[in-house]
Enzyme design. Structure first.
Site, PDB file in Angstrom:
ATOM      1  N   HIS A   1      46.990  30.678  33.807  1.00 11.81           N
ATOM      2  CA  HIS A   1      46.388  30.780  35.402  1.00 11.81           C
ATOM      3  C   HIS A   1      47.244  30.348  36.232  1.00 11.81           C
ATOM      4  CE1 HIS A   1      43.001  31.359  32.566  1.00 11.81           C
ATOM      5  NE2 HIS A   1      42.421  31.979  33.570  1.00 11.81           N
TER       6      HIS A   1
ATOM      7  N   TYR B   1      37.102  32.357  44.673  1.00 13.47           N
ATOM      8  CA  TYR B   1      37.248  31.965  42.997  1.00 13.47           C
ATOM      9  C   TYR B   1      37.944  31.076  42.642  1.00 13.47           C
ATOM     10  CZ  TYR B   1      37.022  33.431  37.938  1.00 13.47           C
ATOM     11  OH  TYR B   1      36.771  33.337  36.597  1.00 13.47           O
TER      12      TYR B   1
ATOM     13  N   TYR C   1      46.687  27.597  28.705  1.00  9.52           N
ATOM     14  CA  TYR C   1      45.381  27.988  29.449  1.00  9.52           C
ATOM     15  C   TYR C   1      46.096  27.836  30.844  1.00  9.52           C
ATOM     16  CZ  TYR C   1      41.104  29.108  31.531  1.00  9.52           C
ATOM     17  OH  TYR C   1      39.848  29.896  32.066  1.00  9.52           O
TER      18      TYR C   1
ATOM     19  N   TRP D   1      42.518  41.497  29.625  1.00  8.53           N
ATOM     20  CA  TRP D   1      42.697  39.815  29.872  1.00  8.53           C
ATOM     21  C   TRP D   1      41.495  39.121  29.289  1.00  8.53           C
ATOM     22  CZ3 TRP D   1      45.741  36.964  32.858  1.00  8.53           C
ATOM     23  CH2 TRP D   1      45.304  35.607  33.132  1.00  8.53           C
TER      24      TRP D   1
END
Length: 129
Positions: free
Chosen positions: A22, A41, A18, A76
């Site tokens: 990212h 963000y 993960y 995504w």
């Protein structure tokens, strides 16, 4: 500007992957987030898999709807869904939003008097003697 914070639970056996995903988010996805109003963000991941997301946007519902209309978001979200525990919705729809209970700048602004032209000291003439 609306500040939004949310949580999801990442599967502990998939956390490394993960994080890797990212570290290199698709440029098309980055542009879509930006273009639909997702600003400032960030995602934070705790060692037990708790994922905390934070963003600022004029309107969270509009930002989510804007992303839902993009093809890149559908791709995504489909790829990311497998990383989460007990999630029946796409990750961008299944997160738990947290209520904001404190924001320093808001409280400071509420207690700081606004300055006006009459608030500044007026220069006085010096006595030459």
């Amino acid at each position: 500007m609306h500040r939004a914070c949310f949580t999801l639970q990442v599967r502990t056996d998939r956390m490394d992957e993960y994080v890797e995903r990212h570290a290199a988010v698709w440029p098309e996805m980055l542009r879509a987030l930006h273009d639909t109003g997702w600003t400032n963000y960030s995602l934070f991941l705790r060692e037990d898999g708790l994922l905390v997301g934070y963003l600022e946007t004029p309107d969270l519902a509009a930002a989510q709807e804007g992303m839902a209309r993009t093809d890149v978001n559908a791709r995504w979200q489909a790829e990311m869904a497998e990383f989460f525990v007990d999630l029946d919705l796409p990750p961008d729809q299944g997160f738990w939003q947290l209520a904001e209970v404190f924001h320093l700048e808001d409280q400071l602004a509420a207690h700081t008097p606004t300055s006006t032209a009459t608030d500044s000291p007026t220069p006085t003439a010096q006595d030459p003697s």
